[in-house]
Design an enzyme around this catalytic site. Structure first.
Site, PDB file in Angstrom:
ATOM      1  N   LEU A 288       0.842  -1.203   0.000  1.00  0.00           N
ATOM      2  CA  LEU A 288       0.000   0.000   0.000  1.00  0.00           C
ATOM      3  C   LEU A 288       0.880   1.258   0.000  1.00  0.00           C
ATOM      4  O   LEU A 288       0.776   2.106  -0.880  1.00  0.00           O
ATOM      5  CB  LEU A 288      -0.920  -0.007   1.246  1.00  0.00           C
ATOM      6  CG  LEU A 288      -1.688   1.282   1.561  1.00  0.00           C
ATOM      7  CD1 LEU A 288      -2.726   1.571   0.468  1.00  0.00           C
ATOM      8  CD2 LEU A 288      -2.404   1.187   2.923  1.00  0.00           C
TER       9      LEU A 288
ATOM     10  N   GLY B 113       2.010   7.821   2.661  1.00  0.00           N
ATOM     11  CA  GLY B 113       2.138   7.069   3.910  1.00  0.00           C
ATOM     12  C   GLY B 113       0.825   7.163   4.670  1.00  0.00           C
ATOM     13  O   GLY B 113      -0.118   6.409   4.401  1.00  0.00           O
TER      14      GLY B 113
ATOM     15  N   GLU C 169       1.079   0.473  10.273  1.00  0.00           N
ATOM     16  CA  GLU C 169      -0.372   0.186  10.264  1.00  0.00           C
ATOM     17  C   GLU C 169      -1.169   1.368  10.831  1.00  0.00           C
ATOM     18  O   GLU C 169      -2.200   1.198  11.473  1.00  0.00           O
ATOM     19  CB  GLU C 169      -0.682  -1.152  10.939  1.00  0.00           C
ATOM     20  CG  GLU C 169       0.019  -2.288  10.183  1.00  0.00           C
ATOM     21  CD  GLU C 169      -0.589  -3.659  10.324  1.00  0.00           C
ATOM     22  OE1 GLU C 169      -1.780  -3.740  10.650  1.00  0.00           O
ATOM     23  OE2 GLU C 169       0.139  -4.630  10.085  1.00  0.00           O
TER      24      GLU C 169
ATOM     25  N   THR D  88      -0.102   5.599  12.081  1.00  0.00           N
ATOM     26  CA  THR D  88       0.577   6.258  13.206  1.00  0.00           C
ATOM     27  C   THR D  88      -0.419   6.520  14.337  1.00  0.00           C
ATOM     28  O   THR D  88      -1.640   6.471  14.141  1.00  0.00           O
ATOM     29  CB  THR D  88       1.149   7.615  12.763  1.00  0.00           C
ATOM     30  OG1 THR D  88       0.041   8.434  12.338  1.00  0.00           O
ATOM     31  CG2 THR D  88       2.148   7.491  11.622  1.00  0.00           C
TER      32      THR D  88
HETATM   33  N1  COS Z   1     -13.679   0.539   6.647  1.00  0.00           N
HETATM   34  C1  COS Z   1     -14.379   0.653   5.487  1.00  0.00           C
HETATM   35  N2  COS Z   1     -14.381   1.790   4.718  1.00  0.00           N
HETATM   36  C2  COS Z   1     -13.632   2.814   5.151  1.00  0.00           C
HETATM   37  C3  COS Z   1     -12.882   2.777   6.341  1.00  0.00           C
HETATM   38  C4  COS Z   1     -12.930   1.575   7.111  1.00  0.00           C
HETATM   39  N3  COS Z   1     -12.238   1.451   8.242  1.00  0.00           N
HETATM   40  N4  COS Z   1     -12.233   3.930   6.522  1.00  0.00           N
HETATM   41  C5  COS Z   1     -12.555   4.718   5.466  1.00  0.00           C
HETATM   42  N5  COS Z   1     -13.403   4.024   4.650  1.00  0.00           N
HETATM   43  C6  COS Z   1     -14.033   4.527   3.419  1.00  0.00           C
HETATM   44  C7  COS Z   1     -14.825   5.791   3.718  1.00  0.00           C
HETATM   45  O1  COS Z   1     -16.147   5.470   4.143  1.00  0.00           O
HETATM   46  C8  COS Z   1     -14.804   6.504   2.379  1.00  0.00           C
HETATM   47  O2  COS Z   1     -15.761   5.935   1.527  1.00  0.00           O
HETATM   48  P1  COS Z   1     -16.921   6.859   0.847  1.00  0.00           P
HETATM   49  O3  COS Z   1     -16.174   7.862   0.010  1.00  0.00           O
HETATM   50  O4  COS Z   1     -17.728   5.892   0.050  1.00  0.00           O
HETATM   51  O5  COS Z   1     -17.644   7.483   1.992  1.00  0.00           O
HETATM   52  C9  COS Z   1     -13.441   6.140   1.808  1.00  0.00           C
HETATM   53  O6  COS Z   1     -13.024   4.933   2.493  1.00  0.00           O
HETATM   54  C10 COS Z   1     -12.415   7.224   2.080  1.00  0.00           C
HETATM   55  O7  COS Z   1     -12.359   7.449   3.463  1.00  0.00           O
HETATM   56  P2  COS Z   1     -11.773   8.762   4.132  1.00  0.00           P
HETATM   57  O8  COS Z   1     -12.326   9.958   3.422  1.00  0.00           O
HETATM   58  O9  COS Z   1     -11.926   8.656   5.607  1.00  0.00           O
HETATM   59  O10 COS Z   1     -10.226   8.625   3.713  1.00  0.00           O
HETATM   60  P3  COS Z   1      -9.009   9.567   3.994  1.00  0.00           P
HETATM   61  O11 COS Z   1      -8.283   9.768   2.727  1.00  0.00           O
HETATM   62  O12 COS Z   1      -9.422  10.788   4.764  1.00  0.00           O
HETATM   63  O13 COS Z   1      -8.048   8.643   4.900  1.00  0.00           O
HETATM   64  C11 COS Z   1      -7.138   7.699   6.888  1.00  0.00           C
HETATM   65  C12 COS Z   1      -8.353   8.236   6.132  1.00  0.00           C
HETATM   66  C13 COS Z   1      -6.132   8.791   7.235  1.00  0.00           C
HETATM   67  C14 COS Z   1      -7.708   7.116   8.153  1.00  0.00           C
HETATM   68  C15 COS Z   1      -6.457   6.573   6.057  1.00  0.00           C
HETATM   69  O14 COS Z   1      -5.820   7.100   4.930  1.00  0.00           O
HETATM   70  C16 COS Z   1      -5.452   5.784   6.845  1.00  0.00           C
HETATM   71  O15 COS Z   1      -5.817   4.857   7.600  1.00  0.00           O
HETATM   72  N6  COS Z   1      -4.144   6.122   6.716  1.00  0.00           N
HETATM   73  C17 COS Z   1      -3.096   5.354   7.312  1.00  0.00           C
HETATM   74  C18 COS Z   1      -2.662   4.291   6.370  1.00  0.00           C
HETATM   75  C19 COS Z   1      -1.907   3.231   7.067  1.00  0.00           C
HETATM   76  O16 COS Z   1      -2.300   2.688   8.092  1.00  0.00           O
HETATM   77  N7  COS Z   1      -0.784   2.876   6.470  1.00  0.00           N
HETATM   78  C20 COS Z   1       0.003   1.818   6.951  1.00  0.00           C
HETATM   79  C21 COS Z   1       0.318   0.983   5.772  1.00  0.00           C
HETATM   80  S1  COS Z   1       0.328  -0.697   6.076  1.00  0.00           S
HETATM   81  S2  COS Z   1       1.882  -1.001   7.196  1.00  0.00           S
END
Ligand code: COS
Length: 382
Positions: free
Chosen positions: A124, A130, A363, A365
């Site tokens: 990802l 990130g 996973e 921050t």
């Molecule tokens: N389960 C299901 N759907 C989800 C969800 C979840 N937990 N979280 C978000 N979505 C959906 C939202 O509902 C939205 O869908 P709709 O447009 O249909 O409403 C879509 O995904 C986008 O969601 P959102 O607008 O919240 O996304 P953002 O770009 O604002 O990102 C964060 C949100 C910051 C929480 C996300 O990018 C994230 O978790 N980042 C960290 C990534 C990570 O953990 N990386 C580690 C890599 S693996 S080691």
């Protein structure tokens, strides 16, 4: 279906014994060599550890989330690098397929992931994406019966051993955010995939992260996971579950460190007494135990909710946020209790101190977990 109590205890005892007898004596060597010996990986395969979460019908142990959490806690009473070897097959590498794969995809891949014959990796993160995962730029452009993939993935755990990737890529480059992203199973032997050298890291030697570079890699269209444009949601669902898994890792390491701190305090003498008799030492032990117990309780509560089919986006973020910060404090107190011995390499405590730092970063921050928690609260989740 959950295991009966006796079988569950037997499984936990088997893992406990494996950790005590095999992993702990090897911790320093694994860190020194930055490598888990093949013989150890074979033992982990034989124990079924690569398939903890994979359904029984595909050759895994089919554990519930609660059971997986308990096993991972036991497995992490040692260097977390050992857990990392199985972590992507159990968690983020396989779960997109378990949740969204077709039967044909599952038949083809899950038995080999469960046995550990094939290592799964989750691709990802990118150099420019990130925390803001939805800004990823790797593209997968449809060309007849294939998608042509181009782009670079970064810090990909187990990439150098991977036989397949769960890849997130943009199938619709006109859409900039989450909606243009799709997920794929990508066999690692497809032409056009290059793996970078393992990064030199602060801790967790023995667990590798590398770049993965895609240059016109042609991925069969029937290896797409779920619908086009649904990949970001798949990734978030996988990460919700992954955050419970990482919380278990944090609890396991914290419990190990508390055990080390208690044993050392009962052995070390200063001012004519065991240092365990000093209340300022006792206070540090008590704080560590209280916080580890709180993290374990939160994790088990969230895992049970997950097992009933409820969404645990907020609870998983709470557990990961608290558990990863908690183990940082526990590691810090353990160094303090060990004093000079905690700072030098021979006792292994400074190694754990370095190992646990990543838990507040990968996973998601701590700051991403805070955002997820607040977002869900403001949406009206209780
Ligand atoms: N389960 C299901 N759907 C989800 C969800 C979840 N937990 N979280 C978000 N979505 C959906 C939202 O509902 C939205 O869908 P709709 O447009 O249909 O409403 C879509 O995904 C986008 O969601 P959102 O607008 O919240 O996304 P953002 O770009 O604002 O990102 C964060 C949100 C910051 C929480 C996300 O990018 C994230 O978790 N980042 C960290 C990534 C990570 O953990 N990386 C580690 C890599 S693996 S080691």
């Amino acid at each position: 279906m959950a295991l009966d109590a006796a079988t569950r205890e037997q499984l936990l005892e088997t893992v406990r014994r494996f950790v005590r007898e095999k992993c702990v004596p090897m911790e320093a060597m694994v860190a020194e060599d930055d490598c888990i010996p093949d013989g150890m990986l074979a033992e982990m395969r034989a124990l079924g550890l690569f398939g903890l979460s994979i359904p029984l019908e595909y050759g895994g142990l089919g554990l519930t989330m609660e059971e997986e959490a308990l096993v991972v806690i036991e497995l992490c009473h040692t260097s977390p690098a050992f857990r990392s070897a199985i972590g992507t097959n159990v968690g983020i590498g396989s779960q997109g397929m378990v949740m969204f794969g077709t039967d044909a995809q599952k038949q083809e891949w899950l038995p080999r992931l469960a046995s550990g014959e094939v290592i799964a990796s989750f691709a990802l993160t990118e150099p420019g994406a990130g925390s803001d995962a939805a800004s990823l730029r790797t593209t997968a452009i449809r060309d007849g019966e294939v998608y042509v993939v181009n782009g670079t993935k970064r810090y990909i755990t187990n990439a150098d051993r991977a036989g397949m990737f769960t890849l997130l890529a943009r199938t619709d480059p006109r859409k900039k955010g989450a909606s243009g992203i799709s997920a794929f199973i990508v066999p690692a032997d497809i032409k056009g995939i290059g793996i970078g050298k393992p990064e030199k890291k602060m801790g967790q030697q023995g667990a590798h992260i590398c770049d993965v570079i895609f240059e016109d890699a042609r991925v069969p269209a029937d290896l797409r996971l779920g619908e086009e444009g649904e990949g970001f949601k798949l990734a978030m669902r996988v990460l919700d579950r992954g955050r419970l898994h990482i919380s278990s890792v944090c609890v396991g390491v914290a419990e190990r460190l508390i055990g080390e701190a208690v044993a050392y305090a009962q052995d070390r003498e200063q001012f004519g007494r065991k240092i365990a008799e000093f209340q300022l030492i006792q206070a540090m032990l008590a704080d560590s135990k209280t916080e580890a117990y709180a993290a374990r309780s939160m994790l088990i509560d969230a895992a049970r909710k997950y097992d009933t089919g409820q969404s645990v986006t907020m609870e998983a973020a709470c557990a990961k946020y608290f558990a990863s910060e908690m183990v940082g404090r526990v590691a810090d107190r353990t160094v303090q209790i060990f004093g000079g011995a905690g700072y030098v390499a021979g006792y292994g405590i400074e190694r754990f101190y370095r190992d646990v730092r990543i838990f507040r970063i990968y996973e998601g921050t701590s700051q991403v977990q805070q955002l997820v928690i607040a977002k869900n609260l403001l949406k009206g989740c209780a």
